[in-house]
Design an enzyme around this catalytic site. Sequence first.
Site, mmCIF file in Angstrom:
data_model
loop_
_atom_site.group_PDB
_atom_site.id
_atom_site.type_symbol
_atom_site.label_atom_id
_atom_site.label_comp_id
_atom_site.label_asym_id
_atom_site.label_seq_id
_atom_site.Cartn_x
_atom_site.Cartn_y
_atom_site.Cartn_z
ATOM 1 N N GLN A 1 0.831 -1.207 0.000
ATOM 2 C CA GLN A 1 0.000 0.000 0.000
ATOM 3 C C GLN A 1 0.867 1.261 0.000
ATOM 4 O OE1 GLN A 1 -3.273 -0.810 2.525
ATOM 5 N NE2 GLN A 1 -4.069 1.257 2.528
ATOM 6 N N SER B 1 4.171 -6.448 2.819
ATOM 7 C CA SER B 1 2.820 -6.400 3.393
ATOM 8 C C SER B 1 1.795 -6.961 2.411
ATOM 9 C CB SER B 1 2.500 -4.964 3.826
ATOM 10 O OG SER B 1 1.310 -4.911 4.588
ATOM 11 N N LEU B 2 0.883 -6.122 1.888
ATOM 12 C CA LEU B 2 -0.077 -6.565 0.885
ATOM 13 C C LEU B 2 0.615 -7.293 -0.268
ATOM 14 C CD1 LEU B 2 -2.721 -6.372 -0.909
ATOM 15 C CD2 LEU B 2 -1.800 -4.167 -1.645
ATOM 16 N N ARG C 1 -9.156 -8.966 3.140
ATOM 17 C CA ARG C 1 -8.118 -8.368 3.987
ATOM 18 C C ARG C 1 -8.346 -6.866 4.114
ATOM 19 N NH1 ARG C 1 -2.883 -5.922 3.350
ATOM 20 N NH2 ARG C 1 -1.234 -6.858 4.653
ATOM 21 N N HIS D 1 -0.087 -3.856 11.074
ATOM 22 C CA HIS D 1 0.997 -4.670 11.634
ATOM 23 C C HIS D 1 1.258 -4.368 13.117
ATOM 24 C CE1 HIS D 1 1.692 -6.227 7.666
ATOM 25 N NE2 HIS D 1 1.694 -4.989 7.209
ATOM 26 N N GLN E 1 0.670 -12.345 9.666
ATOM 27 C CA GLN E 1 1.243 -11.125 9.098
ATOM 28 C C GLN E 1 0.539 -9.840 9.529
ATOM 29 O OE1 GLN E 1 0.280 -9.139 5.662
ATOM 30 N NE2 GLN E 1 2.093 -9.736 4.503
#
Length: 297
Positions: free
Chosen positions: A10, A89-90, A114, A196, A245
Amino acid sequence: MSKAYVFPGQGAQFVGMGKDLYDNSPLAKDLFEKANDILGFRITDVMFNGTDEDLKQTKVTQPAIFLHSVILAKVLGDDFKPDMVAGHSLGELSALVANGTLNFEDGLKLVSQRALAMQKACEAEPSTMAAILGLEDNVVEEVCASIDGIVVAANYNCPGQLVISGAVPAVDAACEKLTEAGAKRALKLPVGGAFHSPLMEPARAELAAAIEATTFNQPACPVYQNVTASAVTDPNEIKKNLVAQLTAPVRWTQTMNQMIADGASSVTEVGPGKVLQGLFKKVDRAFPTESAALETA
């Protein structure tokens, strides 16, 4: 000579992203239209012609970046031959489609779930993130541990750049203390919430059920996952790490170092922007990096 392919997260989005793919590749156009059907709205309209504000909505941003990355990888066809993959991440979900762990449809559904689960968690409690520049990781970790309230190290982006995440008052207090400790900058980020961090627990629990119900295949090459920063090929282990995650830190500095230690000779960034190439250069200025590109000639 091992080729590493990495996938952004992102923040890499921009208006017009993916339009060249849509216009120049029948395969890409077909996949984008399939995505519109799966998501239940025309995400292509927002990606190609929306405003920056439209594109910043988490429910749009995450699928948009995923689609740009994954469709580009598919259009590259035989030119896309990774020996190892990773995503920030993503981007880890993009990497898992690219190496065959997930199929396109399942990957997109998980990304959408998500995004919506994270949006809900963000709305439950005021929370934020901040980039801390110019301090050793252990100093940032120690300061976060000393603060009352929830604030944790969230994204280990590169040496000297660590993003913290948590409740607004705790992040503010940590930024003040980290500036006193010598941080060059402590910069609040324009994000929807504390990604996170433990505040994403409701989203983690919601996504866990969806991940468990999804088929994960044997990957064509190892994925270096955010949670472990090491090569993983076992589908059950990949599932477990993907569930973890959302509330665990993104160990990107450690991931880059491990990929290089394991023989990566170059890295290709697949998707919008060049952020990850820049982070690799912070680890090793001479390391060869490039962007994946669609050949339209």
